[in-house]
Scaffold this motif. Structure first.
Motif, mmCIF file in Angstrom:
data_model
loop_
_atom_site.group_PDB
_atom_site.id
_atom_site.type_symbol
_atom_site.label_atom_id
_atom_site.label_comp_id
_atom_site.label_asym_id
_atom_site.label_seq_id
_atom_site.Cartn_x
_atom_site.Cartn_y
_atom_site.Cartn_z
ATOM 1 N N GLY A 1 1.053 8.982 -1.524
ATOM 2 C CA GLY A 1 2.194 8.072 -1.484
ATOM 3 C C GLY A 1 3.460 8.582 -2.113
ATOM 4 O O GLY A 1 4.377 7.816 -2.366
ATOM 5 N N VAL A 2 3.542 9.877 -2.385
ATOM 6 C CA VAL A 2 4.683 10.417 -3.114
ATOM 7 C C VAL A 2 5.347 11.503 -2.283
ATOM 8 O O VAL A 2 4.679 12.303 -1.645
ATOM 9 N N ALA A 3 6.682 11.526 -2.312
ATOM 10 C CA ALA A 3 7.397 12.581 -1.596
ATOM 11 C C ALA A 3 6.974 13.940 -2.134
ATOM 12 O O ALA A 3 6.906 14.136 -3.341
ATOM 13 N N PRO A 4 6.691 14.906 -1.265
ATOM 14 C CA PRO A 4 6.182 16.209 -1.716
ATOM 15 C C PRO A 4 7.152 16.979 -2.594
ATOM 16 O O PRO A 4 6.728 17.836 -3.365
ATOM 17 N N ASP A 5 8.449 16.678 -2.502
ATOM 18 C CA ASP A 5 9.413 17.352 -3.368
ATOM 19 C C ASP A 5 9.614 16.615 -4.686
ATOM 20 O O ASP A 5 10.449 16.990 -5.490
ATOM 21 N N HIS A 6 8.828 15.543 -4.904
ATOM 22 C CA HIS A 6 8.868 14.791 -6.158
ATOM 23 C C HIS A 6 7.466 14.649 -6.720
ATOM 24 O O HIS A 6 6.982 13.542 -6.942
ATOM 25 N N PRO A 7 6.777 15.731 -6.993
ATOM 26 C CA PRO A 7 5.395 15.615 -7.450
ATOM 27 C C PRO A 7 5.261 14.904 -8.784
ATOM 28 O O PRO A 7 4.184 14.441 -9.135
ATOM 29 N N GLU A 8 6.375 14.793 -9.534
ATOM 30 C CA GLU A 8 6.298 14.155 -10.843
ATOM 31 C C GLU A 8 6.519 12.647 -10.761
ATOM 32 O O GLU A 8 6.382 11.941 -11.762
ATOM 33 N N VAL A 9 6.884 12.131 -9.587
ATOM 34 C CA VAL A 9 7.219 10.710 -9.464
ATOM 35 C C VAL A 9 6.172 10.010 -8.618
ATOM 36 O O VAL A 9 5.975 10.352 -7.458
ATOM 37 N N LYS A 10 5.503 9.027 -9.179
ATOM 38 C CA LYS A 10 4.498 8.252 -8.465
ATOM 39 C C LYS A 10 4.948 6.801 -8.501
ATOM 40 O O LYS A 10 4.773 6.111 -9.491
ATOM 41 N N SER A 11 5.578 6.293 -7.419
ATOM 42 C CA SER A 11 6.298 5.044 -7.562
ATOM 43 C C SER A 11 5.835 3.884 -6.697
ATOM 44 O O SER A 11 6.424 2.820 -6.766
ATOM 45 N N TYR A 12 4.820 4.043 -5.825
ATOM 46 C CA TYR A 12 4.470 2.894 -4.982
ATOM 47 C C TYR A 12 3.146 3.112 -4.308
ATOM 48 O O TYR A 12 2.615 4.211 -4.268
ATOM 49 N N GLY A 13 2.654 2.040 -3.700
ATOM 50 C CA GLY A 13 1.387 2.142 -2.980
ATOM 51 C C GLY A 13 0.761 0.788 -2.752
ATOM 52 O O GLY A 13 0.826 -0.082 -3.596
ATOM 53 N N ALA A 14 0.155 0.585 -1.615
ATOM 54 C CA ALA A 14 -0.590 -0.617 -1.280
ATOM 55 C C ALA A 14 -1.267 -0.356 0.052
ATOM 56 O O ALA A 14 -1.000 0.638 0.725
ATOM 57 N N GLU A 15 -2.134 -1.267 0.451
ATOM 58 C CA GLU A 15 -2.915 -1.058 1.655
ATOM 59 C C GLU A 15 -2.114 -1.240 2.943
ATOM 60 O O GLU A 15 -2.463 -0.702 3.969
ATOM 61 N N ASP A 16 -1.045 -2.037 2.905
ATOM 62 C CA ASP A 16 -0.349 -2.359 4.146
ATOM 63 C C ASP A 16 1.134 -2.549 3.847
ATOM 64 O O ASP A 16 1.561 -2.606 2.697
ATOM 65 N N HIS A 17 1.926 -2.664 4.917
ATOM 66 C CA HIS A 17 3.348 -2.913 4.775
ATOM 67 C C HIS A 17 3.659 -4.311 5.290
ATOM 68 O O HIS A 17 2.879 -4.911 6.022
ATOM 69 N N ARG A 18 4.821 -4.822 4.904
ATOM 70 C CA ARG A 18 5.249 -6.130 5.400
ATOM 71 C C ARG A 18 5.902 -5.943 6.776
ATOM 72 O O ARG A 18 6.795 -5.120 6.941
ATOM 73 N N ALA A 19 5.443 -6.723 7.727
ATOM 74 C CA ALA A 19 6.000 -6.647 9.077
ATOM 75 C C ALA A 19 7.426 -7.204 9.089
ATOM 76 O O ALA A 19 7.776 -8.083 8.301
ATOM 77 N N ARG B 1 -0.265 -8.146 -9.408
ATOM 78 C CA ARG B 1 1.075 -8.674 -9.689
ATOM 79 C C ARG B 1 2.026 -8.660 -8.501
ATOM 80 O O ARG B 1 3.151 -9.151 -8.594
ATOM 81 N N GLY B 2 1.605 -8.095 -7.374
ATOM 82 C CA GLY B 2 2.499 -7.953 -6.237
ATOM 83 C C GLY B 2 3.168 -6.590 -6.247
ATOM 84 O O GLY B 2 3.073 -5.835 -7.220
ATOM 85 N N PRO B 3 3.871 -6.239 -5.156
ATOM 86 C CA PRO B 3 4.409 -4.883 -4.985
ATOM 87 C C PRO B 3 5.688 -4.635 -5.767
ATOM 88 O O PRO B 3 6.770 -4.548 -5.211
ATOM 89 N N THR B 4 5.565 -4.522 -7.075
ATOM 90 C CA THR B 4 6.732 -4.253 -7.913
ATOM 91 C C THR B 4 6.385 -3.195 -8.951
ATOM 92 O O THR B 4 5.229 -3.031 -9.330
ATOM 93 N N GLY B 5 7.397 -2.494 -9.410
ATOM 94 C CA GLY B 5 7.210 -1.565 -10.510
ATOM 95 C C GLY B 5 6.907 -0.146 -10.073
ATOM 96 O O GLY B 5 6.651 0.137 -8.904
ATOM 97 N N VAL B 6 6.945 0.750 -11.055
ATOM 98 C CA VAL B 6 6.681 2.163 -10.829
ATOM 99 C C VAL B 6 5.410 2.552 -11.568
ATOM 100 O O VAL B 6 4.666 1.706 -12.044
ATOM 101 N N ILE B 7 5.154 3.850 -11.680
ATOM 102 C CA ILE B 7 3.896 4.306 -12.252
ATOM 103 C C ILE B 7 3.719 3.843 -13.691
ATOM 104 O O ILE B 7 2.626 3.478 -14.112
ATOM 105 N N ALA B 8 4.807 3.804 -14.464
ATOM 106 C CA ALA B 8 4.696 3.353 -15.847
ATOM 107 C C ALA B 8 4.318 1.879 -15.912
ATOM 108 O O ALA B 8 3.567 1.455 -16.797
#
Length: 451
Positions: A82-100, A361-368
């Motif tokens: 779930g992380v851009a390959p040029d940002h290996p240090e940033v882990k900022s999101y993830g879930a099973e599905d997207h909102r239509a 908690r729902g889709p909010t926040g970053v890795i921290a």
């Protein structure tokens, strides 16, 4: 994927440990050492939320045994997928599905969720056949969060800058042939409500070979309004203002003049319909409702004015939110909010069941945020254990799971199996000067493991 997981409590028989000396007052860790049966804990999901919870449990209860279960053949969830390959240090999101989007035309070829697009360039097996057509001149990303900026950056970054990352070779090949020159990042509210952070914005502004497009009219009156906003929001808005209004210096002006690609922020626009090509075979544009704000700050709502605007494009990527999904009817789930009903991580009406991450908690926040949240959930579990609120008595634990899988003809992939796959990926990447070349085909993975 990572933040979509829960814990299930069970026990296994264990030898009795010695009690503390008479008259002593055991601390939290010592208290656990007096228990007859050290706990065996199951974590479902091997992403950051799962690993952070396991880490906290083992730190504060070293006698505990934690088993982590994962549906993919490889671990680590969004850290891997779930992380851009040029940002290996940033882990900022993830879930099973997207909102239509729930608008006409979103089923047209050329319309994808940002989640699927990220999964495609990161090697998520379920998205490896996505095959986005990047032969168009213009792409539109709906949403103004960090994920939207990640996707825009990958679309516009010169491919040679991605060659030494762990982006999949298949995705890199498509990006090398990309004709996308302009990316619009669209939001239904204004500059004071964008969800991306200053680090990601600064990187977009400085992206090699690109120039930003911001309409000064969108920022009228903001100079005075940002004086009272929190400092992070103030700094972010000030950077937007400078980029939109101030004339760049000679060096930056020269760089922008040579730029062959561009990206822009479109505010006060809400998707209304994906427009099709004349033959109806693919997306050719998007109709946007012009909006205005009611209220101020973070609570401001976007309401349509009645006006619309058509924006030509050949690629539409939806980054308007993510949601978790239920996977078992025995686990309570709120489909509207996309969360498991819980009180501080304790699943409502199911003693011994806990949840964390976005399913909590729902889709909010970053890795921290996920780390703090996971620690809090594990602390609730430990408190319930100390208070004697969890079921007691020996339970089979993984032995029961292993027998069940065996009866169904399923051979689980172990962590040692993953280490073999990891070594293979690293070996394949080494020749190309990359950290790894991800394996994409589950059947190939199984063959490499001798299955």
């Amino acid at each position: 994927m990572a933040p979509r997981w829960w814990l299930w409590w069970h026990w296994s028989a264990w030898r009795r440990t010695l009690p503390p000396p008479p008259g002593s007052t055991p601390n939290f860790r010592q208290w656990f050492s007096t228990q007859e049966q050290p706990p065996q804990i199951c974590v479902v999901g091997s992403g950051p939320a799962g690993f952070y919870t396991a880490q906290h449990l083992l730190k504060h209860h070293p006698q505990a045994h934690v088993d982590i279960y994962e549906k993919q053949l490889v671990p680590f969830g969004l850290v891997r997928f779930g992380v851009a390959p040029d940002h290996p240090e940033v882990k900022s999101y993830g879930a099973e599905d997207h909102r239509a989007l729930e608008i006409p035309g979103e089923e047209l070829p050329g319309v994808f969720s940002a989640r699927a697009f990220v999964g495609w360039y990161n090697g998520l097996p379920e998205n490896r056949e996505l095959a986005p057509d990047l032969s168009c001149d213009t792409a539109v990303i709906l949403g103004q969060g960090n994920v939207a900026l990640d996707v825009a950056r990958i679309l516009l970054t010169p491919p040679e800058h991605l060659e030494k990352t762990d982006i999949t070779e298949a995705a890199l090949g498509v990006l090398r042939q990309s004709q996308v020159k302009t990316v619009w990042i669209v939001g239904r509210r204004g500059p004071l409500q964008v969800a991306f952070t200053i680090k990601e914005l600064r990187e977009m502004i400085q992206l090699p070979g690109t120039r930003p497009i911001l309409d000064p009219a969108d920022f009228l009156g903001l100079q005075d309004r940002i004086k009272e906003v929190p400092r992070p929001r103030k700094r972010l808005t000030e950077l937007l203002l400078r980029t939109a209004i101030e004339k760049p210096g000679p060096e930056e002006a020269a760089r922008q003049a040579l730029a062959s690609r561009a990206w822009g922020l479109r505010f006060f626009r809400s998707p209304q319909q994906v427009l099709s090509s004349p033959d109806g075979q693919r997306a050719a544009g998007i109709r946007l409702a012009v909006t205005r704000l009611e209220g101020v700050g973070e609570a401001a709502r976007a309401v349509p004015t009645g006006d619309t605007e058509d924006l030509p494009c050949g690629l539409v990527l939806s980054s308007v939110g993510y949601k978790s999904c239920p996977i078992d009817p025995s686990v309570p789930f709120d489909p509207k909010l996309g969360v498991i009903p819980n009180m501080e991580g304790r699943v409502v009406d199911v003693p011994g069941l806990y949840c964390s991450g976005w399913v909590k908690r729902g889709p909010t926040g970053v890795i921290a945020t996920t780390m703090t949240d996971s620690f809090a959930t594990s602390q609730m579990l430990l408190q319930d254990l100390k208070a004697g609120l969890l079921p007691r008595g020996p339970r089979p634990g993984y032995a029961a799971i292993e027998a069940l899988l065996s009866s169904r003809g399923v051979r689980p992939v172990s962590f040692s199996d993953w280490e073999k796959l990891d070594a293979e990926e690293v070996s394949r990447g080494k020749g190309a000067g990359k950290p790894r070349e991800k394996l994409l085909d589950p059947q190939e993975m199984l063959r490499l493991l001798g299955r």
